[in-house]
Enzyme design. Structure first.
Site, PDB file in Angstrom:
ATOM      1  N   ARG A 107     -25.915  46.557  24.153  1.00 46.56           N
ATOM      2  CA  ARG A 107     -25.617  47.788  24.891  1.00 46.56           C
ATOM      3  C   ARG A 107     -26.825  48.132  25.765  1.00 46.56           C
ATOM      4  O   ARG A 107     -27.958  47.771  25.448  1.00 46.56           O
ATOM      5  CB  ARG A 107     -25.320  48.943  23.925  1.00 46.56           C
ATOM      6  CG  ARG A 107     -25.193  50.309  24.610  1.00 46.56           C
ATOM      7  CD  ARG A 107     -24.942  51.422  23.632  1.00 46.56           C
ATOM      8  NE  ARG A 107     -25.225  52.716  24.229  1.00 46.56           N
ATOM      9  CZ  ARG A 107     -25.049  53.893  23.620  1.00 46.56           C
ATOM     10  NH1 ARG A 107     -24.601  53.920  22.384  1.00 46.56           N
ATOM     11  NH2 ARG A 107     -25.346  55.019  24.235  1.00 46.56           N
ATOM     12  N   HIS A 108     -26.571  48.814  26.882  1.00 40.22           N
ATOM     13  CA  HIS A 108     -27.660  49.371  27.685  1.00 40.22           C
ATOM     14  C   HIS A 108     -28.214  50.590  26.942  1.00 40.22           C
ATOM     15  O   HIS A 108     -27.641  51.682  26.987  1.00 40.22           O
ATOM     16  CB  HIS A 108     -27.157  49.798  29.060  1.00 40.22           C
ATOM     17  CG  HIS A 108     -26.710  48.669  29.927  1.00 40.22           C
ATOM     18  ND1 HIS A 108     -27.538  47.647  30.306  1.00 40.22           N
ATOM     19  CD2 HIS A 108     -25.507  48.392  30.499  1.00 40.22           C
ATOM     20  CE1 HIS A 108     -26.881  46.798  31.079  1.00 40.22           C
ATOM     21  NE2 HIS A 108     -25.649  47.219  31.195  1.00 40.22           N
ATOM     22  N   VAL A 109     -29.317  50.423  26.248  1.00 41.68           N
ATOM     23  CA  VAL A 109     -29.904  51.528  25.491  1.00 41.68           C
ATOM     24  C   VAL A 109     -31.388  51.250  25.303  1.00 41.68           C
ATOM     25  O   VAL A 109     -31.815  50.100  25.153  1.00 41.68           O
ATOM     26  CB  VAL A 109     -29.213  51.695  24.118  1.00 41.68           C
ATOM     27  CG1 VAL A 109     -29.413  50.488  23.229  1.00 41.68           C
ATOM     28  CG2 VAL A 109     -29.667  52.970  23.424  1.00 41.68           C
TER      29      VAL A 109
END
EC number: 2.8.2.-
Length: 438
Positions: free
Chosen positions: A167-169
């Site tokens: 995930r983009h995190v």
């Protein structure tokens, strides 16, 4: 001379040597017949039936235990009935099951750094190798509150292992909330190239569809969509200035508020996390070598990834994710970007050096024989600034303008040795040749 005892039913007495242990001989019609198994042992049919029933229950229970992966309910109830004293009281808990490879991997992918290409590969690999690929529908929320961090870490930690979560995190510290820290992997690229790719992707999308950009940014006004990249940079639009340009480092620094402030603190913390929590941070410009190292480090996830990546059919899919309508900013604009992204480039070069060191350990040669020349911009610090700076009211545009004026007299050829200004040159080749200097 004694007479032979007669059985009540007639015939010889079955117990000529006296009554069996435990009482009188059975009467007529009784089912308690003794079955002599050995000369010195004898059991009744009831005893024999009880033993066989116990054995059957044990076999069924053992079978159910193996099929369900745990003890059946009735065995737990029996244990509670008999008492809490168990084998564990004397011998301690059994060792936890440890897989012979990392079973918890997190790819907190940095935007516009080849992540869609890698995710396509992971989908194929997860079906091939049987690991649990955990993805997220949330693409634009990288900064989380404390409660959101706890919830996300809980959801990730309870996933079926072996898993790979992507995930983009920004970096999450699992151990802070009592969880097992997973193995992290990531990929970054030249900061200016990443910025340009993101700038035009938001406006025009990629080759997957003509209306792709309209879906991603439906509220973007036409004048903003077709805003010239040079104007955005030179006129200091918010999209082309800090803190928006401070993008890569927070993915490695973490969720602390100071991780979003361009500076030494965030930079050093990001470096520390790379050293302590990331198995590999690769460079997109050398993606094939990244995939090769991932295959060696995590074979249960990435075995055969390079052959899949080089497959012509996969190349067709990968080409669909290339951003369209990219143009090259002017040398002045590029110089401004380098100034504003000083910390991003310092981090990029640190990761690049670590990556090349890792490649040399595995006998892989780096394609770049000589590192590009790095200019040293004069960046004022609070100690060098004559006037006091108010963090809340600092005029960032004026500050950057002063920096630019100080560096105006420096030759552009010194800063941009690899940049070609021929407008007729192929755009893709120009972007590829942008120098990796900070």
């Amino acid at each position: 001379m004694k007479k032979k005892q007669q059985h009540p039913g007639g015939g010889a007495d079955p117990w000529p040597h006296g009554n069996p242990l435990g009482g009188a001989p059975p009467g007529p019609g009784s089912w308690k017949r003794r079955v002599p198994l050995l000369p010195f042992l004898s059991f009744s049919l009831r005893d024999y039936g009880f033993c066989m029933a116990t054995l059957l229950v044990f076999c069924l229970g053992s079978l159910f235990y193996q099929l369900s992966g745990g003890p059946p309910r009735f065995l737990l109830d029996l244990r509670q009935y008999l008492g809490n004293s168990t084998y564990l009281d004397d011998h301690g808990p059994p060792p936890s099951k440890v897989l012979p490879f990392p079973s918890q991997v997190v790819y907190n992918r940095v935007g516009k750094c080849g992540s869609r290409t890698v995710v396509l590969l992971l989908r194929i690999l997860s079906e091939k190798h049987g690991f649990n690929l955990v993805t997220s529908d949330i693409h634009n929320k990288t900064r989380l509150t404390k409660n959101e961090q706890m919830e996300l870490i809980k959801n990730i930690s309870t996933a079926e292992q072996p898993y790979l979560f992507t995930r983009h995190v920004h970096f999450l510290n699992f151990s802070r909330f009592g969880g097992d820290q997973p193995v992290y992997i990531n990929i970054i690229r030249d900061p200016v190239n990443r910025f340009l790719s993101n700038y035009f992707f938001r406006r025009f999308g990629d080759w997957r569809g003509e209306q792709n950009h309209m879906i991603r940014t439906p509220s973007m006004r036409q004048e903003e969509r077709y805003l010239d990249i040079n104007e955005c940079i030179l006129e200091n639009y918010p999209e082309c200035s800090n803190p928006r340009l401070f993008y890569i480092i927070p993915y490695f620094c973490g969720q602390h508020p100071r991780c979003r402030e361009p500076g030494e603190w965030a930079l050093e913390r990001a470096k520390l996390n790379v050293n302590e929590n990331f198995l590999l941070v690769g460079i997109l410009e050398e993606l094939e070598d990244v995939l090769l190292l991932l295959e060696r480090f995590l074979p249960h996830y990435f075995k055969g990834v390079l052959s899949i990546y080089k497959d012509p059919e996969h190349r067709k899919l990968g080409n669909m994710t290339v951003t369209v309508k990219k143009t090259v900013p002017s040398p002045e604009a590029v110089q401004i970007l380098y100034q504003r992204m000083r910390y991003e480039y310092e981090f990029y070069h640190y990761v690049k050096e670590q990556f090349h060191l890792l490649k040399r350990k595995f006998g892989l040669k780096s394609r770049v024989s000589k590192p590009p020349l790095r200019p040293h911009f004069f960046i004022p610090t609070p100690l060098e600034t004559e006037e006091p700076i108010d963090d809340e009211e600092q005029d960032d545009e004026k500050w950057l303008e002063d920096i630019y004026k100080r560096n105006q007299q420096v030759s552009l050829e010194f800063f941009l040795p690899a940049l070609k200004l021929d407008i007729s040159q192929d755009i893709k080749r120009v972007i590829k040749n942008l120098p990796g200097v900070c």
